[in-house]
Design an enzyme around this catalytic site. Structure first.
Site, short mmCIF file in Angstrom:
data_model
loop_
_atom_site.label_atom_id
_atom_site.label_comp_id
_atom_site.label_asym_id
_atom_site.label_seq_id
_atom_site.Cartn_x
_atom_site.Cartn_y
_atom_site.Cartn_z
N TRP A 336 1.40 -4.48 -6.28
CA TRP A 336 1.29 -5.07 -4.85
C TRP A 336 -0.47 -5.90 -5.32
O TRP A 336 -0.89 -6.34 -4.85
CB TRP A 336 1.77 -5.14 -3.43
N ASP A 337 -0.92 -4.77 -6.22
CA ASP A 337 -2.63 -4.91 -6.40
C ASP A 337 -2.83 -6.24 -6.86
O ASP A 337 -3.88 -6.70 -6.58
CB ASP A 337 -2.72 -4.01 -7.95
N GLU A 478 -0.03 5.74 2.08
CA GLU A 478 0.94 6.24 1.26
C GLU A 478 0.59 8.03 1.55
O GLU A 478 1.95 8.83 1.38
CB GLU A 478 0.55 5.96 -0.50
N LYS A 586 -4.51 7.27 3.17
CA LYS A 586 -5.38 7.18 2.65
C LYS A 586 -6.75 6.25 2.56
O LYS A 586 -7.25 5.75 1.40
CB LYS A 586 -4.09 6.95 1.47
N GLN A 587 -5.54 4.60 2.92
CA GLN A 587 -6.35 4.17 2.85
C GLN A 587 -6.12 2.62 3.61
O GLN A 587 -5.46 2.62 4.17
CB GLN A 587 -5.77 2.84 1.42
O1 IFM Z 1 -0.58 -0.38 -5.42
C1 IFM Z 1 -1.53 1.36 -5.18
C2 IFM Z 1 -1.58 1.93 -3.62
O2 IFM Z 1 -1.56 0.94 -3.06
C3 IFM Z 1 -2.05 3.54 -4.21
N1 IFM Z 1 -2.03 3.97 -4.95
C4 IFM Z 1 -2.18 3.05 -6.11
C5 IFM Z 1 -1.73 2.22 -6.96
C6 IFM Z 1 -1.13 1.26 -8.03
O3 IFM Z 1 -3.39 1.43 -7.99
#
Ligand code: IFM
Length: 722
Positions: A336-337, A478, A586-587
């Site tokens: 999805w990046d 995640e 995580k984010q």
């Molecule tokens: O898509 C990302 C994910 O959101 C977090 N881990 C790494 C992936 C690839 O950059």
């Protein structure tokens, strides 16, 4: 350009950093969307990783978990001997050294003044580029000048080195065949599972004539040229290389020969001029000017540069890998990046490039449909990770832990399903900005609608509460896997269903034939979609969006500041199991939702409450996180946090904040940084088809300027800080 301005276009290494090879190799990558070339040295070192990657050339080696990008023969290979001594930075003495990536022109140079062990002084000036004007052409040049007295014998050995393997010594080639014909080299081969045929050709041109010799090894066609130079005399050696594959032609060998012939005929200087002028056009579209902040200016350009060198120019069947073409991290897979991080800058500033990237998803609808069927669903369920086939390529297990041998199950390929809506979001954003109805009717609408078909088959109706739910999901955070009712996913799906209904109405009104075609082809159920849009469970708990069911009640409170300062991610510190049980994320997850939907979620107080809940517990364990937080913080008027997060994101690779730049550039972060400036600090929005700005610039920024394209019109934006 004065030297102050020039500095803001340059990434410089001086003096030589011998222990930092992997980092500098990544950040000094050059590329043109087709080819990415890490910044390894021509002469080669034991710990280097001279990598050239070709977009879309994947191979799944028997015995490995998933397909990966294939390392191409190393075209940089050029060794220099002076009077029998090999020029090497780890021998003799470095009297002077400077390596500069000129981001304005995409040219990497290195100047060295070297004293050989036998005390010959040599001045060397290297220069290389991957042509942006013709991406099949790669070029390097070295100027050599002995400064010591007397006559010197120079031997230049050039190769197309096919002995370079992928990490773990994985050899993806079924065969590699090399050939030398005096000043020319050829190599071609076929990948052993995917069957891609790749051919490269090279020619060495010298200002000085001399003796040629064949220096080939198996899988490594090589030749040398030996000539004499007097003190202070200069020689220029030019290596022109062409590369083609069966992705771009039926006959890569002939194409490589023809392209090389053309390159030689045009000549290095003109090739360089054409390349520079193509870069001029690129920057004209994509540059963000920030006055008053040299660090920010250079870092933003660095991020934009890496986004640009990863962006495919022609091929609409490839996308941009999470680590671009700059390293092997995530094996070159697409996430999805692309749609949430890298595409928006392109949609706004280079819509043609954005369109191509969206076409990658369109061409891979069949893969997405296959995945949906394999999981018992309908419609298009896009893979979490994909390559050239559009099929799911997320590995199911991690590599064994180096000490314990433990392998951890990776669930993202099963349950990180929000990607289908992320792609629909990117399609709709593209349509909104470009107004490209023809493209949308023919391609985009099908993506939006068939992903909605997927969700309609996926959403679970809970009769007890008269609501729809999504169990077993992974949201952007995640650290918590297989959760129920990830609010990011649920809210985005509700939004997506509503958008799909709007698209359907619009098609009926404006393109009834297309509406009929799509209705005949896809299982469109407007009533059910409406129901899902209205009744998807969006859990608000304690006045904020609850990241997932049980986030507040079941997870143990956790104080991130107890672990400050640190560079390691919390899941490395706590371990996989424990991380799942504690309230550390995580984010950007809810914060990501805030970035994209903003006031559709609630008023300023509601948004602020969500920020105050999630910001203190975010680990930024993913490089995707800080730029989005910077964007949202700026919108909330939290300028200090916004600026700190922004600088951290913008320098994540330059300063290797995550300690893993050796694996490649964090390409999503690069796109996120662009968005943090444009959407965050500048507050750019499209409201009712009107561009609006709501600047919240850091106090010391004097001026920000960039261009966007709205419905075919180029709109220069300029904001000055008062
Ligand atoms: O898509 C990302 C994910 O959101 C977090 N881990 C790494 C992936 C690839 O950059």
């Amino acid at each position: 350009m004065n030297s102050y301005e020039l500095r803001q276009w340059q990434i410089k290494e001086a003096p030589f950093r011998p222990f930092d090879l992997a980092h500098t190799e990544t950040i000094l990558t050059i590329g043109n969307g087709l080819v990415g070339v890490r910044g390894s040295f021509e002469e080669g070192y034991p710990t280097d990783s001279p990598t050239t990657l070709l977009a879309g050339i994947f191979n799944h080696k028997a015995g490995t978990l998933v397909p990966e990008l294939v390392s191409m023969p190393n075209w940089l290979s050029l060794t220099i001997h002076v009077n029998g001594e090999a020029f090497r930075l780890d021998q003799g003495r470095i009297l002077g050294y400077e390596r500069v990536l000129n981001m304005k022109t995409g040219i990497l140079t290195r100047g060295v003044l070297w004293l050989s062990p036998n005390r010959t002084i040599l001045r060397l000036a290297f220069e290389r580029f991957t042509s942006l004007a013709n991406p099949h052409i790669l070029a390097l040049r070295v100027l050599i000048q002995p400064l010591s007295e007397g006559q010197h014998q120079l031997r230049m050995t050039s190769a197309l080195d096919g002995r370079i393997l992928n990490p773990g010594n994985v050899d993806h080639w079924a065969n590699l065949h090399g050939e030398v014909s005096q000043d020319q080299l050829f190599i071609n081969g076929t990948t052993d599972q995917s069957g891609y045929h790749v051919a490269m050709a090279a020619q060495l041109l010298s200002t000085h004539s001399g003796e040629w010799a064949d220096e080939s090894n198996p899988r490594c066609p090589a030749h040398s040229l030996t000539f004499q130079l007097n003190q202070n005399e200069k020689a220029t050696i030019t290596k022109l290389v062409s590369i083609h594959s069966s992705r771009d032609t039926d006959d890569p060998i002939t194409a490589a020969r023809t392209t090389l012939e053309q390159a030689v005929e045009v000549g290095y200087d003109k090739l360089k001029l054409d390349h520079e002028s193509a870069w001029y056009d690129y920057w004209d579209q994509m540059d963000i000017v920030i006055e008053g902040d040299e660090v920010a200016q250079r870092a933003v350009r660095f991020c934009t540069y890496h986004l640009l060198i990863a962006t495919p120019q022609y091929d609409e069947r490839v996308s941009i890998a999470a680590k671009s073409l700059s390293g092997f991290g995530y094996k070159g897979h697409v996430f999805w990046d692309t749609e949430f991080f890298m595409l928006p800058p392109l949609t706004l500033a280079m819509p043609e490039a954005a369109r191509r990237l969206l076409m990658y998803r369109y061409h891979n609808l069949d893969g997405a449909r296959k995945k949906a069927r394999a999981n018992g669903y309908e419609g298009a369920m896009f893979p979490w990770e994909s390559t050239d086939t559009g099929e799911e390529t997320t590995p199911q297990w991690t590599d064994p832990h180096p000490v314990t041998g433990e392998r951890i199950r990776i669930w993202t390929g099963d349950n990180e399903q929000h990607i289908s809506s992320d792609i629909a979001y990117a399609v709709l954003q593209f349509w909104q900005w470009t107004g490209d109805d023809a493209w949308f009717v023919q391609y985009g609408a099908e993506i939006v609608l068939d992903t909605a078909v997927f969700w309609a088959s996926r959403a679970e109706y809970n009769a007890e509460y008269d609501r729809y739910e999504l169990r077993q999901q992974i949201g952007p955070d995640e650290y918590h896997e297989n959760v129920d009712n990830s609010v990011f996913t649920n809210r985005l799906v509700a939004w997506h269903m509503q958008q799909a209904l709007n698209v359907l109405d619009w098609l009926h009104q404006n393109h009834p034939q297309a509406a009929q075609r799509l209705e005949a082809q896809l299982n469109i159920q407007p009533q059910k979609w409406q129901d899902i849009a209205q009744k998807m469970w969006i859990n608000v708990n304690q006045g904020v969006l609850e990241q997932f069911e049980g986030f507040f009640d079941r997870l143990q409170p956790f104080n991130l500041y107890d672990y400050t300062p640190r560079t390691a991610n919390m899941d490395w510190i706590l371990g996989h199991e424990k991380t799942q049980r504690v309230r550390v994320i995580k984010q950007a997850d809810v914060v990501m939702l805030m970035a994209i939907l903003w006031d559709e979620l609630g008023d300023h107080d509601f948004l602020m409450r969500n920020w105050e809940t999630y910001y203190p517990v975010v680990d930024h364990g993913s490089s995707l996180s800080p730029s989005i937080h910077a964007w949202v913080a700026a919108r909330l008027g939290l300028l200090r946090e916004a600026y700190d997060l922004f600088i951290y994101a913008a320098t994540i690779d330059l300063e290797d904040h995550k300690g893993n730049v050796r694996d490649g550039i964090h390409a999503a972060c690069c796109g996120g940084v662009w968005q943090a400036v444009v959407f965050g600090f500048c507050g750019l929005k499209l409201r009712d088809n009107e561009i609006t700005l709501d600047p919240m610039l850091p106090k010391h920024w004097r001026r920000v300027a960039f261009k966007v394209v709205h419905q075919g019109r180029i709109i220069p934006i300029e904001i000055t800080n008062t």
